[in-house]
Design a protein around this motif. Structure first.
Motif, PDB file in Angstrom:
ATOM      1  N   GLN A 197      41.634  49.150  43.107  1.00  0.00           N
ATOM      2  CA  GLN A 197      41.956  47.794  42.649  1.00  0.00           C
ATOM      3  C   GLN A 197      42.549  47.791  41.245  1.00  0.00           C
ATOM      4  N   ARG A 198      42.176  48.760  40.437  1.00  0.00           N
ATOM      5  CA  ARG A 198      42.753  48.843  39.094  1.00  0.00           C
ATOM      6  C   ARG A 198      44.220  49.251  39.172  1.00  0.00           C
ATOM      7  N   TYR A 199      44.559  50.157  40.085  1.00  0.00           N
ATOM      8  CA  TYR A 199      45.970  50.496  40.303  1.00  0.00           C
ATOM      9  C   TYR A 199      46.730  49.285  40.847  1.00  0.00           C
ATOM     10  N   ASP A 200      46.100  48.537  41.774  1.00  0.00           N
ATOM     11  CA  ASP A 200      46.745  47.331  42.295  1.00  0.00           C
ATOM     12  C   ASP A 200      47.162  46.415  41.148  1.00  0.00           C
ATOM     13  N   PHE A 201      46.228  46.185  40.226  1.00  0.00           N
ATOM     14  CA  PHE A 201      46.481  45.273  39.113  1.00  0.00           C
ATOM     15  C   PHE A 201      47.608  45.789  38.218  1.00  0.00           C
ATOM     16  N   VAL A 202      47.570  47.085  37.870  1.00  0.00           N
ATOM     17  CA  VAL A 202      48.582  47.636  36.969  1.00  0.00           C
ATOM     18  C   VAL A 202      49.961  47.638  37.633  1.00  0.00           C
TER      19      VAL A 202
END
Length: 318
Positions: free
Chosen positions: A119-124
Motif C-alpha cells: 500500500q505504501r508503493y501504491d501511494f507513492v
C-alpha cells in the motif's frame, strides 16, 4: 533527513487521508509519526515508521486498496516542489532508464526493521503520477505499464483502472514505464525541475541547477542557505559551483530566490501553513521580510494572496 522535510512529508500524507475521510491521527501517533521529536530521526527509521503507518491503516480500514483510494492519481495542489523533494528524499530511492523510446522509473522504499507494505508503493506511485499530471496541466497523462514486485492480489483489475494501463505483478522490481513522446508532450515547459520529474522530462542526470534547488529547498527552514555549504555538500569548491551555475545561465542567489518563490506560491495556494510558520519555513528571519518578498514576487501581500487570488508570476520590476 531534515526535520522540515519529514514534517512536510507526514503532513502531506495526513492531509490526503483526512481529505478522503480517514481519521488517522491516533494511527500516526501509534506509528511514532507525531509532529515532535518522533520525526527527528534518520531516514531508515522514518521509512520504517511510514511502513508501520501503512500497515496500521490497512488493519484499521480492512481495505488493502487504501493506498490507491486515498491518493487517486489526479492533480493535487499540496505536491508542488515539496512533493518532488519527497520523491527524492532518502525514504524513496529512484532509478531512471531509457529503453526503445520508453522511460522506466524504478522505485525502492528502503527499510531497516520493517517490511514495506504494498500500500505504501501504491501511494507513492499515485504521488508520482499526480505530480506528472500537475506539471502537465492535464488529467489524462498515463504510463504505458506498471510493474510490482508483489504477488498478484485478488482485485488486480482495479490497479489497471487506477493507472489507466496494464499492471503486472510478481516482477523483479517496482517500475512505472512511460512513452517518451507522452513525456515530451506532457512537460513542454518544465525547465530545471527537481528530482524524478526532471529525470522524466529529460531522461538524463539532473542539472546542477536542479540539484542546487532541491538542496536549497531542504535547507531553507534552517535559515538562508549559504553557497559554501551547498558547494561542500556537492563536493565542489564555491568557485566551481559559481562557474557551473553560470554555464547554466543562473546564479546561487537567483536560485535561492526562485526556490523560495515557488515554495511560497505552492504553500499559499493550499493554505496549509500559517503565514508566520511559512515565513520561517522559507528561511526568512521575520515575517515582515516574507511580506516584502511576496510584494516583489507577486505584487501582493501573503494575506491578499490567501484571501483574494492565487499568486501569479513575478511582479514587474518597473
Amino acid at each position: 533527513m531534515a526535520y522540515s522535510s519529514a514534517l512536510h512529508l507526514v503532513r502531506g500524507v495526513k492531509s490526503r487521508l483526512a481529505h478522503s475521510g480517514v481519521q488517522a491521527e491516533a494511527l500516526f501517533q501509534q506509528a511514532g509519526l507525531d509532529e515532535g521529536d518522533g520525526l527527528a530521526c534518520d531516514a531508515l527509521t522514518l521509512s520504517d515508521k511510514l511502513s508501520h503507518l501503512w500497515s496500521l491503516l490497512v488493519e484499521h480500514s480492512g481495505d488493502p486498496l487504501i493506498g490507491l483510494k486515498v491518493s487517486t492519481p489526479h492533480r493535487l495542489g499540496w505536491l508542488g516542489v515539496m512533493g518532488h523533494i519527497m520523491l527524492v528524499s532518502p525514504t524513496v530511492q529512484s532509478t531512471i532508464e531509457r529503453c526503445h523510446g520508453h522511460t522506466r522509473v524504478g522505485l525502492v522504499l528502503p527499510g531497516s526493521q520493517r517490511v514495506v507494505p504494498q500500500q505504501r508503493y501504491d501511494f507513492v506511485w499515485c504521488v508520482l503520477l499526480r505530480s506528472l499530471r500537475s506539471a502537465a496541466g492535464r488529467d489524462d497523462a498515463a504510463p504505458v505499464l506498471v510493474e510490482y514486485a508483489f504477488p498478484e492480489p485478488a482485485n488486480a483489475e482495479l490497479y489497471a483502472q487506477t493507472f489507466g494501463c496494464p499492471v503486472h505483478f510478481g516482477r523483479p522490481g517496482n517500475v512505472m514505464e512511460f512513452a517518451d513522446t507522452d513525456l515530451v508532450a506532457a512537460l513542454p515547459d518544465y525547465r530545471g525541475g527537481n528530482g524524478v520529474l526532471a529525470g522524466l522530462a529529460h531522461a538524463q542526470p539532473p542539472t546542477i541547477t536542479a540539484r542546487v534547488q532541491a538542496m536549497v529547498a531542504v535547507m531553507l527552514p534552517k535559515g538562508p542557505p549559504h553557497r559554501e555549504d551547498v558547494a561542500a555538500h556537492m563536493m565542489m569548491s564555491e568557485r566551481t559551483l559559481q562557474r557551473r551555475l553560470a554555464e547554466e545561465g543562473t546564479s546561487f542567489t537567483t536560485l535561492v530566490d526562485d526556490t523560495r518563490r515557488e515554495l511560497a506560491r505552492q504553500s499559499l495556494s493550499t493554505g496549509e501553513l500559517s503565514l508566520k510558520m511559512l515565513s520561517f519555513q522559507l528561511g526568512f528571519s521575520e515575517p515582515s521580510a516574507f511580506y516584502r518578498a511576496c510584494k516583489r514576487w507577486f505584487g501582493m501581500t501573503p494575506s491578499d494572496i490567501v484571501n483574494h487570488a492565487p499568486p501569479r508570476g513575478p511582479a514587474s520590476s518597473t
